[in-house]
Design an enzyme around this catalytic site. Sequence first.
Site, short mmCIF file in Angstrom:
data_model
loop_
_atom_site.label_atom_id
_atom_site.label_comp_id
_atom_site.label_asym_id
_atom_site.label_seq_id
_atom_site.Cartn_x
_atom_site.Cartn_y
_atom_site.Cartn_z
N ARG A 107 0.82 -1.21 0.00
CA ARG A 107 0.00 0.00 0.00
C ARG A 107 0.86 1.27 0.00
NH1 ARG A 107 -5.13 -1.58 3.93
NH2 ARG A 107 -6.48 -2.26 2.23
N LYS A 268 -17.31 -18.69 2.77
CA LYS A 268 -18.78 -18.81 2.87
C LYS A 268 -19.50 -18.15 1.71
CE LYS A 268 -18.96 -18.87 7.87
NZ LYS A 268 -19.31 -18.10 9.06
N GLY A 424 -8.27 -9.92 0.08
CA GLY A 424 -7.00 -10.11 0.77
C GLY A 424 -6.38 -11.49 0.57
N GLY A 447 -12.37 -4.72 1.54
CA GLY A 447 -13.79 -4.37 1.61
C GLY A 447 -14.21 -3.46 0.46
N1 LIG Z 1 -13.08 -25.75 1.64
C1 LIG Z 1 -12.91 -24.83 2.58
N2 LIG Z 1 -13.34 -25.05 3.84
C2 LIG Z 1 -13.16 -24.13 4.80
N3 LIG Z 1 -12.58 -22.95 4.60
C3 LIG Z 1 -12.13 -22.67 3.37
C4 LIG Z 1 -12.29 -23.59 2.30
N4 LIG Z 1 -11.76 -23.04 1.20
C5 LIG Z 1 -11.29 -21.84 1.56
N5 LIG Z 1 -11.50 -21.59 2.85
C6 LIG Z 1 -11.08 -20.42 3.63
O1 LIG Z 1 -11.62 -19.22 3.13
C7 LIG Z 1 -10.86 -18.16 3.66
C8 LIG Z 1 -10.86 -16.97 2.74
O2 LIG Z 1 -12.16 -16.56 2.49
P1 LIG Z 1 -12.53 -15.04 2.22
O3 LIG Z 1 -13.93 -15.04 1.76
O4 LIG Z 1 -12.20 -14.23 3.42
O5 LIG Z 1 -11.52 -14.67 1.00
P2 LIG Z 1 -11.05 -13.28 0.41
O6 LIG Z 1 -12.23 -12.49 0.04
O7 LIG Z 1 -10.01 -13.51 -0.64
O8 LIG Z 1 -10.22 -12.63 1.58
P3 LIG Z 1 -10.47 -11.33 2.46
O9 LIG Z 1 -11.72 -11.57 3.25
O10 LIG Z 1 -9.23 -11.32 3.28
O11 LIG Z 1 -10.59 -10.17 1.52
C9 LIG Z 1 -9.44 -18.70 3.85
O12 LIG Z 1 -9.06 -18.52 5.18
C10 LIG Z 1 -9.59 -20.18 3.51
O13 LIG Z 1 -8.90 -21.04 4.40
O1 LIG Z 2 -7.62 -2.56 5.30
C1 LIG Z 2 -8.66 -2.07 4.84
O2 LIG Z 2 -9.56 -2.78 4.32
C2 LIG Z 2 -8.80 -0.58 4.80
O3 LIG Z 2 -7.65 0.06 5.22
C3 LIG Z 2 -10.03 -0.12 5.56
O4 LIG Z 2 -9.85 -0.44 6.90
P1 LIG Z 2 -11.15 -0.55 7.86
O5 LIG Z 2 -11.86 -1.81 7.46
O6 LIG Z 2 -10.58 -0.59 9.24
O7 LIG Z 2 -12.00 0.66 7.60
#
Ligand SMILES: Nc1ncnc2c1ncn2[C@@H]1O[C@H](COP(=O)(O)OP(=O)(O)OP(=O)(O)O)[C@@H](O)[C@H]1O
Ligand SMILES: O=C(O)[C@H](O)COP(=O)(O)O
Length: 503
Positions: A107, A268, A424, A447
């Site tokens: 970042r 999920k 992420g 987000g």
């Molecule tokens: N089959 C599974 N069973 C359980 N958990 C799972 C499975 N596949 C993936 N995951 C979990 O899903 C999580 C990531 O999901 P998430 O929806 O948060 O992804 P993202 O959107 O890329 O990440 P972030 O929320 O950090 O932006 C990981 O921790 C991973 O271990």
């Molecule tokens: O890491 C993030 O997603 C941004 O910096 C926003 O942070 P926040 O979810 O604490 O508002």
Amino acid sequence: MASATSAASSLSLLPSSRRHASSSLRLPLSLRLPRTHFVQSLSLHVAAGAARIVSGRAQRGSMRVVAMAKKSVSDLTSAELEGKRVFVRADLNVPLDENQNITDDTRIRAAVPTIKYLISNGAKVILSSHLGRPKGVTPKFSLSPLVPRLSELLGIKVEKADDCVGPEVEKLVSALPNGSVLLLENVRFYKEEEKNEPEFAKKLASLADLYVNDAFGTAHRAHASTEGVTKFLKPSVAGFLLQKELDYLVGAVSSPKRPFAAIVGGSKVSSKIGVIESLLEKCDILLLGGGMIFTFYKAQGLSVGSSLVEEDKLDLATSLMAKAKEKGVSLLLPTDVVVADKFAADAESKIVPASAIPDGWMGLDIGPDSIKTFNDALETTKTVIWNGPMGVFEFDQFATGTEAVAKKLAELSGKGVTTIIGGGDSVAAVEKVGVANVMSHISTGGGASLELLEGKELPGVNALDEASVSVALARIVILVRDHFLQEEKIYICKRNYHCFVIY
Ligand SMILES: Nc1ncnc2c1ncn2[C@@H]1O[C@H](COP(=O)(O)OP(=O)(O)OP(=O)(O)O)[C@@H](O)[C@H]1O
Ligand SMILES: O=C(O)[C@H](O)COP(=O)(O)O
């Protein structure tokens, strides 16, 4: 790649309304501006009340994108910047370890182009950010550890204030020479920031002459430093990072080069409903992976062992499958999965068909057949957006599916496919495989990127000044031109892929 013949023959497969749109609406040659101009200047921002453009798939009445061009930092001339105090809101919310070392500087690096542009034009940059979610002044959330890296990347000594408002800060600002940078202390040390209190926004704004928002990661927050200050500073414009994020996440997704595939994974289905629904309106192929697939399997009456299932989302899964069918989107679920006897890095594992998950076993990754089918489907695409891992990639033995997707997207990027990574965990996976630098775009927003993909408006973007009518019109003309050029090239690949029985 669509040859002229395949494009022509597949055009006949299109619904009549789309054929009509493709064949009868051609832009005059005089409006066909060079693509480079499109790439440099197109900045589409979701904004209420702005011009409506029919984008993407013309046959979908609901598939309209409200788009508006925002004024950008590149619209400001040297004369407008020389000697001016510019309040730059960046998202420098980087991870720090227990010794206050930066563990990922993405970042900070992403904020550099805008700051460099401003200082090279003689502006005085007043740089603001939050870090973490402090409750009041909290030393471990100070921005001080960022100063050395910022100075190194900018090639100048960055000054740091111990506060973000008040007389001491004002003194430091008034002593700034042209082409310098003053980093303010964590703006969230004041509760007024997140409450977007006008008096606090006014105090922040009083430090500067104009405002640049480059904090894409925080653009979904209506806070004093992202939204409130725009009421007191004119002009308020977008920085290069914010602009690039919007160009990809709004521009490339609403007017994609087709075929357009979306890959959605993660834990999920409930956290991705908005994204899936929104992408179903736009994409040609939707690949699903991660923990959410088991809710889809169960909704089809399959056994899922002890895999992650959201029982209250079975109807939703069924309705998403129906919606995919109705929209003509190929929804691909994995045909095989890697199952484990427990949720652990050292679990015993085996590969089974998706239709034969044994009792007591849980699916933690997609299997080799699915990887192959997903790769074949992706091979046909021109734009791919990816959000969420394919499995529990934190455990090495269940990271294969996620890493395979990362590698495939890297390969496709090299062939000119537009590849966009948001979220992420998917970004972390791409970085782990070492292919982040070849992707078309890696979003710095978690987000914020999800909200944009869901089609939501971002307050930090809405608040910015609109581009002049001529710039906005030029951008819209180019977008429309690009859209119809893409429509001419559309061919249907999705009928070739029925990875799993969905229809
Ligand atoms: N089959 C599974 N069973 C359980 N958990 C799972 C499975 N596949 C993936 N995951 C979990 O899903 C999580 C990531 O999901 P998430 O929806 O948060 O992804 P993202 O959107 O890329 O990440 P972030 O929320 O950090 O932006 C990981 O921790 C991973 O271990
Ligand atoms: O890491 C993030 O997603 C941004 O910096 C926003 O942070 P926040 O979810 O604490 O508002």
